[in-house]
Design a protein around this motif. Sequence first.
Motif, PDB file in Angstrom:
ATOM      1  N   ASP A  34       0.834  -1.231   0.096  1.00 58.41           N
ATOM      2  CA  ASP A  34       0.071  -0.214   0.082  1.00 58.41           C
ATOM      3  C   ASP A  34       0.920   1.378  -0.170  1.00 58.41           C
ATOM      4  N   GLY A  35       1.941   1.205  -0.058  1.00 61.40           N
ATOM      5  CA  GLY A  35       3.194   2.328  -0.216  1.00 61.40           C
ATOM      6  C   GLY A  35       3.398   2.834  -1.625  1.00 61.40           C
ATOM      7  N   PRO A  36       4.506   3.409  -1.768  1.00 62.86           N
ATOM      8  CA  PRO A  36       4.783   3.844  -3.147  1.00 62.86           C
ATOM      9  C   PRO A  36       4.696   3.083  -4.344  1.00 62.86           C
ATOM     10  N   ARG A  37       4.478   1.813  -4.116  1.00 61.81           N
ATOM     11  CA  ARG A  37       4.104   0.683  -5.452  1.00 61.81           C
ATOM     12  C   ARG A  37       2.749   1.448  -5.935  1.00 61.81           C
ATOM     13  N   SER A  38       1.731   1.823  -4.966  1.00 60.63           N
ATOM     14  CA  SER A  38       0.437   2.207  -5.647  1.00 60.63           C
ATOM     15  C   SER A  38       0.412   3.367  -6.301  1.00 60.63           C
ATOM     16  N   TRP A  39       1.598   4.382  -6.368  1.00 63.67           N
ATOM     17  CA  TRP A  39       1.395   5.465  -7.009  1.00 63.67           C
ATOM     18  C   TRP A  39       2.637   5.730  -8.045  1.00 63.67           C
TER      19      TRP A  39
END
Length: 282
Positions: A34-39
């Motif tokens: 749910d961290g930077p991977r998501s954006w």
Amino acid sequence: MTFRGPALALTAALCAAASPALAVVGGELSRDVDGPRSWTVRVETSRGELCSGAAIAPELVLTAAHCLMGGGSVSVVSLDPRFRDRRQAVIAVLPHPTFVPGTTPRTQPGADLALLRLAAPLPADIEPLSLGSGLWQGETVTMAGYGLAVENNKRTARKLRETQLVNAGNYTTANTVKVAVDTQAMGEAPGAGACRGDSGGPVLRGNGTSHDLVGIVSWSSGPLNSHVRRICGGFTAITPVNDYRSWISEASSQLLAMGRERRRGDPVPPRENSSWSWWFSR
């Protein structure tokens, strides 16, 4: 902008060793689903350019304009919840109208920003960021990107990393950017910061859980005190999105409006008397 150390030394370090920020040195591998991977996405061209980008809408990515000056087709790569690559084509690129190709970080008079329109929306597990307000001196920020974790080792690129930095203030040459530094080294010694492959990556307010996009990574420079010439791990130059909010909003509307009814790959010319700079994937 307040730094420990002579102002002339700072200027020399930034100007002489400034480089487009192509991964995060001194950072950590990002493994929070749910961290930077998501954006955060990877931006690649058919001519070998590697940068990062920030999802700001299902079909739009904000990145650094200099990443796209080499031409060729463009694609973005997002990570699924198991951190596997998913590649999507880019059908239109819109750099900020003030950006001047062929300049260096020190001589760039315009805004190092570009918007990418994707051929199809990003997968549903990607959560677009919201545009944040002004970034103030002393604020903690979180940057993420793909690229070198070790300055001279290309094999360390293409892995998503993140780190926290502190905004040290403005740096002005031909244009004005924010400069962020490692929270401990403060730009004097090697520390965390952008490196080759991070240009275009998102900078979020605070610890990165706010989804508050305050900047886009533009370039990096080595620290003030180093026995060898470095271009990473010292200063991270950030284009503040709040200064360009109107353009981002208007350009986003233009990109989303175009191509709704055209087939992928069909050319779409600019409007007459348009102030926009357009080109399309080939």
